[in-house]
Design a protein around this motif. Structure first.
Motif, short mmCIF file in Angstrom:
data_model
loop_
_atom_site.label_atom_id
_atom_site.label_comp_id
_atom_site.label_asym_id
_atom_site.label_seq_id
_atom_site.Cartn_x
_atom_site.Cartn_y
_atom_site.Cartn_z
N UNK A 91 0.81 -1.22 0.00
CA UNK A 91 0.00 0.00 0.00
C UNK A 91 0.84 1.26 0.00
N UNK A 92 2.12 1.16 0.38
CA UNK A 92 2.99 2.33 0.45
C UNK A 92 3.86 2.49 -0.80
N UNK A 93 3.64 1.65 -1.81
CA UNK A 93 4.41 1.79 -3.05
C UNK A 93 4.10 3.12 -3.70
N UNK A 94 5.13 3.79 -4.17
CA UNK A 94 4.98 5.15 -4.68
C UNK A 94 3.98 5.23 -5.83
N UNK A 95 3.99 4.23 -6.73
CA UNK A 95 3.07 4.28 -7.87
C UNK A 95 1.62 4.14 -7.43
N UNK A 96 1.38 3.33 -6.36
CA UNK A 96 0.02 3.17 -5.86
C UNK A 96 -0.45 4.44 -5.16
N UNK A 97 0.43 5.05 -4.38
CA UNK A 97 0.07 6.30 -3.71
C UNK A 97 -0.23 7.40 -4.72
N UNK A 98 0.59 7.45 -5.78
CA UNK A 98 0.38 8.46 -6.82
C UNK A 98 -0.96 8.24 -7.53
N UNK A 99 -1.29 6.98 -7.78
CA UNK A 99 -2.54 6.66 -8.45
C UNK A 99 -3.74 7.01 -7.58
N UNK A 100 -3.64 6.70 -6.28
CA UNK A 100 -4.74 7.06 -5.37
C UNK A 100 -4.93 8.56 -5.29
N UNK A 101 -3.82 9.27 -5.21
CA UNK A 101 -3.89 10.73 -5.15
C UNK A 101 -4.52 11.30 -6.42
N UNK A 102 -4.16 10.74 -7.57
CA UNK A 102 -4.73 11.21 -8.83
C UNK A 102 -6.23 10.93 -8.90
N UNK A 103 -6.62 9.74 -8.43
CA UNK A 103 -8.04 9.38 -8.43
C UNK A 103 -8.83 10.30 -7.50
N UNK A 104 -8.26 10.59 -6.33
CA UNK A 104 -8.93 11.46 -5.38
C UNK A 104 -9.07 12.88 -5.93
N UNK A 105 -8.01 13.38 -6.55
CA UNK A 105 -8.04 14.71 -7.13
C UNK A 105 -9.11 14.79 -8.23
N UNK A 106 -9.16 13.77 -9.07
CA UNK A 106 -10.15 13.74 -10.15
C UNK A 106 -11.56 13.73 -9.58
N UNK A 107 -11.77 12.93 -8.52
CA UNK A 107 -13.10 12.86 -7.91
C UNK A 107 -13.49 14.20 -7.30
N UNK A 108 -12.56 14.86 -6.63
CA UNK A 108 -12.85 16.18 -6.03
C UNK A 108 -13.24 17.19 -7.10
N UNK A 109 -12.52 17.18 -8.22
CA UNK A 109 -12.80 18.14 -9.28
C UNK A 109 -14.14 17.85 -9.96
N UNK A 110 -14.51 16.57 -10.06
CA UNK A 110 -15.75 16.21 -10.72
C UNK A 110 -16.96 16.27 -9.79
N UNK A 111 -16.71 16.26 -8.46
CA UNK A 111 -17.81 16.26 -7.48
C UNK A 111 -17.57 17.31 -6.40
N UNK A 112 -17.52 18.60 -6.77
CA UNK A 112 -17.22 19.64 -5.78
C UNK A 112 -18.25 19.73 -4.66
N UNK A 113 -19.53 19.50 -4.98
CA UNK A 113 -20.57 19.59 -3.96
C UNK A 113 -20.45 18.45 -2.95
N UNK A 114 -20.21 17.24 -3.45
CA UNK A 114 -20.05 16.10 -2.54
C UNK A 114 -18.80 16.27 -1.68
N UNK A 115 -17.73 16.79 -2.29
CA UNK A 115 -16.50 17.00 -1.53
C UNK A 115 -16.73 18.03 -0.42
N UNK A 116 -17.49 19.09 -0.73
CA UNK A 116 -17.79 20.11 0.28
C UNK A 116 -18.59 19.52 1.43
N UNK A 117 -19.54 18.64 1.11
CA UNK A 117 -20.34 18.00 2.16
C UNK A 117 -19.47 17.08 3.03
N UNK A 118 -18.57 16.35 2.39
CA UNK A 118 -17.67 15.46 3.14
C UNK A 118 -16.78 16.27 4.08
N UNK A 119 -16.27 17.39 3.59
CA UNK A 119 -15.41 18.24 4.41
C UNK A 119 -16.16 18.78 5.60
N UNK A 120 -17.40 19.24 5.37
CA UNK A 120 -18.20 19.78 6.45
C UNK A 120 -18.53 18.71 7.48
#
Length: 266
Positions: free
Chosen positions: A81-110
Motif C-alpha cells: 500500500x505504500x508503493x509510490x506508484x500506488x500512492x500516486x494513483x490514489x492521489x490522482x483518483x482522489x483529485x479527479x473525484x474532487x474536481x468532478x464532485x465539488x458539492x459532494x466534496x464540500x459535504x464530506x469536508x463539512x
C-alpha cells in the motif's frame, strides 16, 4: 462418456505404449490425444478435478489462518500500500473525484469538521467533566469546540494542530487551515470578553493512556473553579504556532510553559 467414480485417483496418469494413457477416472486411453479429448467430455474426471482443487484450497485456507501467516500477509499488504506508484494513483483518483464532485466534496469536508473526535485524551477528559461538544458561531461560520459549559470553552489540540501529516501530499495546506480556525476561535473568545478558552496540547496527557498528567489536571481544575476570561494555552508546542507568536504573550507556570492570550494582549 460418463465414468463411475469409486474413489479419487492420482492426478498423474500412466504413460506407456503397452498400457496406454490413464485418465483421472481410471479409464485407459490408447493415445495422448484421445486422453485429452476424454477429459473434455468425462464428467467423472471433471468431478475428481474439482474435488482435488477443493482439497488443496481447503488445506491452503487452513494454513493461512495460522498467526505467523496472518502477520506475513499484513506486513506484505502494508508494504504494497505504500508503493509510490500506488500512492500516486490514489492521489490522482482522489483529485479527479474532487474536481468532478465539488458539492459532494464540500459535504464530506463539512461532515468531517462536525464529526465528534475520538482521541483517548478527549475521551478521558469527557469522562471527568461530563461536558459535551458544541458549535460556536464565529462571525459567519461555526467552529466546533470540544467541551463547552456556559462561559468556559476547552479545546484539546492534538498532533495535527502543530504538525503537517507526513503523507499529506495532496492537502498540503491542511495545517494552515487548522491553525487558522484555531485563531478564529481565539479571536471570537476575546471579542466576547467574558469567555475563558482553555487550550490543552497533547503534552498535557500521558501518551500511553490519554490520561491528563496529575499536576496539569490540578491546574485545570483550579482554572475551572475560578474562570479567568481570555485564551489560556497549556504546552510548549503553542510557542511555535503562528497565532501565538503574533498575538499572545508567554507566561511561565511552575509546572510547564503556558502561552497566555488575554484581552490585554490584543
Amino acid at each position: 462418456m460418463y465414468c463411475v467414480i469409486n474413489n479419487i485417483r492420482s492426478n498423474m496418469p500412466r504413460k506407456s505404449k503397452q498400457d496406454g494413457w490413464q485418465a483421472r477416472c481410471g479409464a485407459v486411453l490408447q493415445t495422448w490425444r484421445s486422453r485429452e479429448q476424454h477429459f473434455k467430455t468425462c464428467e467423472g474426471c471433471e468431478e475428481i478435478k474439482r474435488e482435488n482443487i477443493k482439497q488443496k484450497m481447503d488445506k491452503l485456507n487452513e494454513d493461512n489462518l495460522a498467526p505467523e501467516r496472518k502477520k506475513i500477509f499484513s506486513d506484505t499488504a502494508r508494504k504494497t500500500s505504500q508503493r509510490s506508484e500506488l500512492l500516486a494513483q490514489r492521489a490522482a483518483n482522489l483529485k479527479k473525484w474532487r474536481e468532478e464532485n465539488p458539492e459532494k466534496f464540500a459535504k464530506c469536508t463539512e461532515a468531517a469538521w462536525k464529526s465528534p473526535k475520538r482521541s483517548r485524551m478527549e475521551m478521558w477528559l469527557r469522562e471527568q467533566l461530563g461536558w459535551k461538544a458544541e458549535r460556536i458561531r464565529c462571525g459567519e461560520v461555526q467552529k466546533q469546540v470540544d467541551f463547552v459549559k456556559e462561559k468556559v470553552w476547552i479545546e484539546v489540540d492534538g498532533y495535527y494542530h502543530f504538525f503537517e501529516h507526513k503523507s499529506n501530499t495532496q492537502n498540503q495546506y491542511r495545517l494552515s487551515t487548522v491553525q487558522a480556525r484555531d485563531q478564529m476561535l481565539n479571536e471570537e473568545c476575546l471579542k466576547r470578553g467574558d469567555v475563558m478558552l482553555l487550550r490543552l496540547s497533547m503534552e498535557c496527557f500521558k501518551s500511553s493512556s490519554g490520561e491528563m498528567k496529575t499536576e496539569i489536571w490540578d491546574w485545570v481544575q483550579a482554572m475551572l473553579r475560578s474562570p479567568i476570561p481570555g485564551v489560556w494555552c497549556l504546552g510548549k508546542l503553542y510557542e511555535s504556532v503562528p497565532w501565538a507568536n503574533a498575538t499572545c504573550s508567554i507566561l511561565k507556570l511552575p509546572t510547564l510553559p503556558t502561552t497566555s492570550c488575554s484581552q490585554m494582549a490584543l
